[in-house]
Scaffold this active site. Structure first.
Site, PDB file in Angstrom:
ATOM      1  N   ASP A  20       0.821  -1.210   0.000  1.00  0.00           N
ATOM      2  CA  ASP A  20       0.000   0.000   0.000  1.00  0.00           C
ATOM      3  C   ASP A  20       0.856   1.262   0.000  1.00  0.00           C
ATOM      4  O   ASP A  20       0.388   2.346   0.334  1.00  0.00           O
ATOM      5  CB  ASP A  20      -0.956   0.007   1.203  1.00  0.00           C
ATOM      6  N   HIS A 225      26.156  12.753 -13.219  1.00  0.00           N
ATOM      7  CA  HIS A 225      24.922  12.562 -12.453  1.00  0.00           C
ATOM      8  C   HIS A 225      25.158  11.597 -11.293  1.00  0.00           C
ATOM      9  O   HIS A 225      24.338  10.715 -11.022  1.00  0.00           O
ATOM     10  CB  HIS A 225      23.791  12.079 -13.369  1.00  0.00           C
ATOM     11  N   ASP A 242      25.775  19.855  -6.254  1.00  0.00           N
ATOM     12  CA  ASP A 242      24.722  20.295  -7.174  1.00  0.00           C
ATOM     13  C   ASP A 242      23.401  20.047  -6.455  1.00  0.00           C
ATOM     14  O   ASP A 242      22.885  18.935  -6.418  1.00  0.00           O
ATOM     15  CB  ASP A 242      24.803  19.523  -8.487  1.00  0.00           C
ATOM     16  N   ASP A 253      18.437  25.791  -8.552  1.00  0.00           N
ATOM     17  CA  ASP A 253      19.421  24.840  -9.088  1.00  0.00           C
ATOM     18  C   ASP A 253      20.807  25.457  -8.923  1.00  0.00           C
ATOM     19  O   ASP A 253      21.180  26.345  -9.680  1.00  0.00           O
ATOM     20  CB  ASP A 253      19.102  24.562 -10.558  1.00  0.00           C
ATOM     21  N   HIS A 334      28.880  18.865 -21.114  1.00  0.00           N
ATOM     22  CA  HIS A 334      27.439  19.126 -21.028  1.00  0.00           C
ATOM     23  C   HIS A 334      27.132  20.558 -21.463  1.00  0.00           C
ATOM     24  O   HIS A 334      28.026  21.364 -21.705  1.00  0.00           O
ATOM     25  CB  HIS A 334      26.922  18.856 -19.607  1.00  0.00           C
ATOM     26  N   HIS A 338      20.053  25.794 -19.027  1.00  0.00           N
ATOM     27  CA  HIS A 338      18.723  25.267 -19.328  1.00  0.00           C
ATOM     28  C   HIS A 338      17.691  26.161 -18.669  1.00  0.00           C
ATOM     29  O   HIS A 338      17.975  26.865 -17.705  1.00  0.00           O
ATOM     30  CB  HIS A 338      18.571  23.804 -18.871  1.00  0.00           C
ATOM     31  N   HIS A 345      14.455  21.398 -15.051  1.00  0.00           N
ATOM     32  CA  HIS A 345      14.694  21.601 -16.479  1.00  0.00           C
ATOM     33  C   HIS A 345      13.353  22.021 -17.070  1.00  0.00           C
ATOM     34  O   HIS A 345      12.569  21.188 -17.525  1.00  0.00           O
ATOM     35  CB  HIS A 345      15.213  20.320 -17.140  1.00  0.00           C
ATOM     36  N   GLU A 363      25.959  27.108 -15.965  1.00  0.00           N
ATOM     37  CA  GLU A 363      26.664  26.081 -15.200  1.00  0.00           C
ATOM     38  C   GLU A 363      27.817  25.426 -15.971  1.00  0.00           C
ATOM     39  O   GLU A 363      27.760  24.231 -16.279  1.00  0.00           O
ATOM     40  CB  GLU A 363      25.680  25.007 -14.710  1.00  0.00           C
ATOM     41  N   TYR A 367      36.169  19.050 -15.901  1.00  0.00           N
ATOM     42  CA  TYR A 367      36.258  17.749 -15.246  1.00  0.00           C
ATOM     43  C   TYR A 367      37.578  17.083 -15.663  1.00  0.00           C
ATOM     44  O   TYR A 367      37.819  16.870 -16.862  1.00  0.00           O
ATOM     45  CB  TYR A 367      35.055  16.879 -15.632  1.00  0.00           C
ATOM     46  N   ARG A 376      32.260  22.397 -11.023  1.00  0.00           N
ATOM     47  CA  ARG A 376      31.126  23.010 -11.700  1.00  0.00           C
ATOM     48  C   ARG A 376      30.608  24.136 -10.817  1.00  0.00           C
ATOM     49  O   ARG A 376      30.497  23.978  -9.596  1.00  0.00           O
ATOM     50  CB  ARG A 376      30.017  21.987 -11.957  1.00  0.00           C
ATOM     51  N   GLU A 378      27.376  27.056 -10.711  1.00  0.00           N
ATOM     52  CA  GLU A 378      26.069  27.275 -11.342  1.00  0.00           C
ATOM     53  C   GLU A 378      25.251  28.283 -10.549  1.00  0.00           C
ATOM     54  O   GLU A 378      25.080  28.158  -9.342  1.00  0.00           O
ATOM     55  CB  GLU A 378      25.309  25.948 -11.409  1.00  0.00           C
TER      56      GLU A 378
END
Length: 409
Positions: A20, A225, A242, A253, A334, A338, A345, A363, A367, A376, A378
Site C-alpha cells: 500500500d 549525475h 549540485d 538549481d 554538457h 537550461h 529543467h 553552469e 572535469y 562546476r 552554477e
C-alpha cells in the site's frame, strides 16, 4: 487557441511503489501553473468561446467527505477551490463525463496535453495519457490540437510572482550552503552533507530537494549525475555540490565546489577561477533575442581559451578537432544552460529567441579525472529587457577566497 476550441488538463496520478506504499504526490506542473490546484484527481477545462459563459473555465475535483477528512485531511471544497483558483465553475469529478459531452457538442477542436520537453523520456502511462486515449476514442470527429507549444511559450516567460517564488527557493538554498560551509571537514560523509542541506531546507519551509542532490567528493565529481552520496570526504579533495531547494513547487538549481580541508590547492584554485570566469562571461550573453545554439557556441569558444590557458588543450587539439564534438568537450561535455522554473529543467522552445523574464541556469564545468577532481559552478539568472541578467543567487558565496574565508572563520 483556435476559435471554438477547448483544452483539458489533468492532474498527475499518485504512483504506487508496492503493497500500500505510494510515492509522494507531485502535481502536474501544467495544471498547477494554470489553476493553482495542488491535489490529485483534478481536471481543468478551458473553453474561451463557449456560448455559455459559466462553462468557459471549469474545474472538476474529487468530492470531499468526512471519511477523507479524517483519514487524509479535507480536500478542496467548491468554495475553497473558487477562492484558490479564480475559476468560478466547479463540479465534482463524477459529473465530468456528462458536462464534457455537452461541451464537446459545442466545440470543433479539442486541445490535448502531451509532454514534449526535449529531455522527456517517459515510459509510464500518465493520467493525462489515459484521458487522451479515452477522449479521442469517444469523440473521433473533433479536430485535435496540441496545447504543449502554447504552454512552452507561456511557462518559459516568468510572471513577477513566479520570480519571487524562485528567489525564495534560491534564498533557502543559500541558507543550506552556508550551513554546510560550517560543517564540512575531512572525514565527513557525503550523505551527512546531504542531511545538513535537507535539514536547513525543511526548517525554512521547503518540502524537499528540487531534484536528486549530487554530493560528489574527489573523482566522484567526474560522474556528471553521481547521486550515490555514500563516500567519505578526504583531506585535499574537492566536493562538487549540485543541490537546490524547492519552494511552493518552484525550483532552484545551484552548483558549488568546495575544498574538504577548507583551502584550495594552487592547481585547484587555478581551475576553479577559470570555471568562474567562463560562468561570468557566459552570463553576459543571455539577452533578449539570443539564439540557443549560437549562445552555446560562444561559450565553447570562451571555455576553449580557458582550457588552453590551463594547459589542458594545445593548439594542435584545436586544429584537429571534430567540429561536431569540439576539443573543449573532453573536459566540458554538457550544456551551459537550461530553462528553470516549476521544473528544474523547465519548459522553453529552444529554436525560438530568448526573451526577458526567462530564467536560465549558467553552469560551466571542467572535469579532470587524471587530476582527481571536477569543478562546476552554477547560478540561476533572469534575462532582463536591457543589461546583464539578474542573478537570483547573487548572495550565495562563489569566489574561491570567500569560500575559504567562510570555511575557516
Amino acid at each position: 487557441m483556435r476559435p471554438n476550441s477547448l483544452a483539458v488538463f489533468n492532474s498527475n496520478d499518485i504512483y504506487p511503489i508496492s503493497a500500500d506504499s505510494t510515492m509522494p504526490f507531485e502535481q502536474n506542473r501544467d495544471l498547477f501553473y494554470l489553476s493553482g490546484v495542488d491535489q490529485e484527481e483534478s481536471v481543468l477545462v478551458l473553453f474561451p468561446d463557449c456560448p455559455k459563459p459559466q462553462y468557459r473555465e471549469i474545474l472538476f475535483l474529487t468530492e470531499t467527505n468526512e471519511h477523507i477528512a479524517v483519514w487524509e485531511g479535507e480536500k478542496l471544497t467548491k468554495e475553497a477551490a473558487i477562492q484558490t483558483t479564480g475559476v468560478k465553475t466547479v463540479f465534482w469529478k463524477q459529473e465530468m463525463e456528462k458536462v464534457l459531452f455537452e461541451l464537446m457538442s459545442l466545440s470543433d477542436t479539442v486541445y490535448i496535453n502531451t509532454n514534449e520537453h526535449y529531455r522527456a523520456n517517459v515510459e509510464t502511462e500518465t493520467r493525462e495519457d489515459r484521458f487522451n486515449k479515452w477522449l479521442l476514442a469517444k469523440y473521433p470527429a473533433h479536430s485535435v490540437a496540441k496545447s504543449n507549444p502554447i504552454l512552452q511559450r507561456l511557462r518559459s516567460v516568468k510572471d513577477p510572482i513566479e520570480l519571487d517564488l524562485i528567489q525564495q527557493a534560491c534564498d533557502i538554498t543559500e541558507k543550506g550552503f552556508r550551513r554546510i560551509l560550517d560543517f564540512v571537514k575531512p572525514g565527513v560523509w557525503e550523505y551527512e552533507i546531504e542531511a545538513e542541506f535537507i535539514h536547513e531546507f525543511v526548517r525554512n519551509r521547503s518540502r524537499k530537494f528540487a531534484y536528486t542532490p549530487i554530493i560528489a567528493s574527489g573523482n566522484n565529481a567526474n560522474v556528471l549525475h553521481y547521486i550515490e552520496n555514500n563516500q567519505q570526504c578526504k583531506a585535499g579533495d574537492l566536493i562538487l555540490l549540485d543541490v537546490g531547494a524547492e519552494y511552493a513547487n518552484y525550483s532552484s538549481d545551484m552548483s558549488r565546489t568546495i575544498p574538504v580541508s577548507g583551502k584550495f590547492t594552487a592547481r585547484q584554485k587555478e581551475v576553479y577561477n577559470a570555471v568562474n570566469r567562463v560562468k561570468n562571461e557566459a552570463t553576459k550573453l543571455l539577452v533578449p533575442g539570443a539564439d540557443w545554439n549560437s549562445y552555446h557556441g560562444e561559450v565553447g569558444k570562451i571555455m576553449t581559451s580557458e582550457l588552453l590557458g590551463l594547459g589542458l588543450l594545445d593548439k594542435a587539439d584545436i586544429q584537429n578537432e571534430d567540429k561536431d564534438w569540439p576539443a573543449y568537450k573532453k573536459y566540458f561535455m554538457h550544456g551551459t544552460s537550461h530553462h528553470m522554473g516549476l521544473d528544474t529543467h523547465d519548459y522553453g522552445l529552444l529554436l525560438e529567441p530568448m526573451k526577458a523574464n526567462m530564467v536560465f541556469t549558467v553552469e560551466p564545468g571542467i572535469y579532470i579525472p587524471a587530476e582527481g577532481f571536477g569543478i562546476r559552478l552554477e547560478d540561476d539568472v533572469v534575462i532582463q529587457e536591457t543589461g546583464e541578467p539578474f542573478n537570483l543567487m547573487r548572495n550565495i558565496p562563489i569566489e574561491a577566497d570567500e569560500i575559504e574565508a567562510l570555511m575557516n572563520s
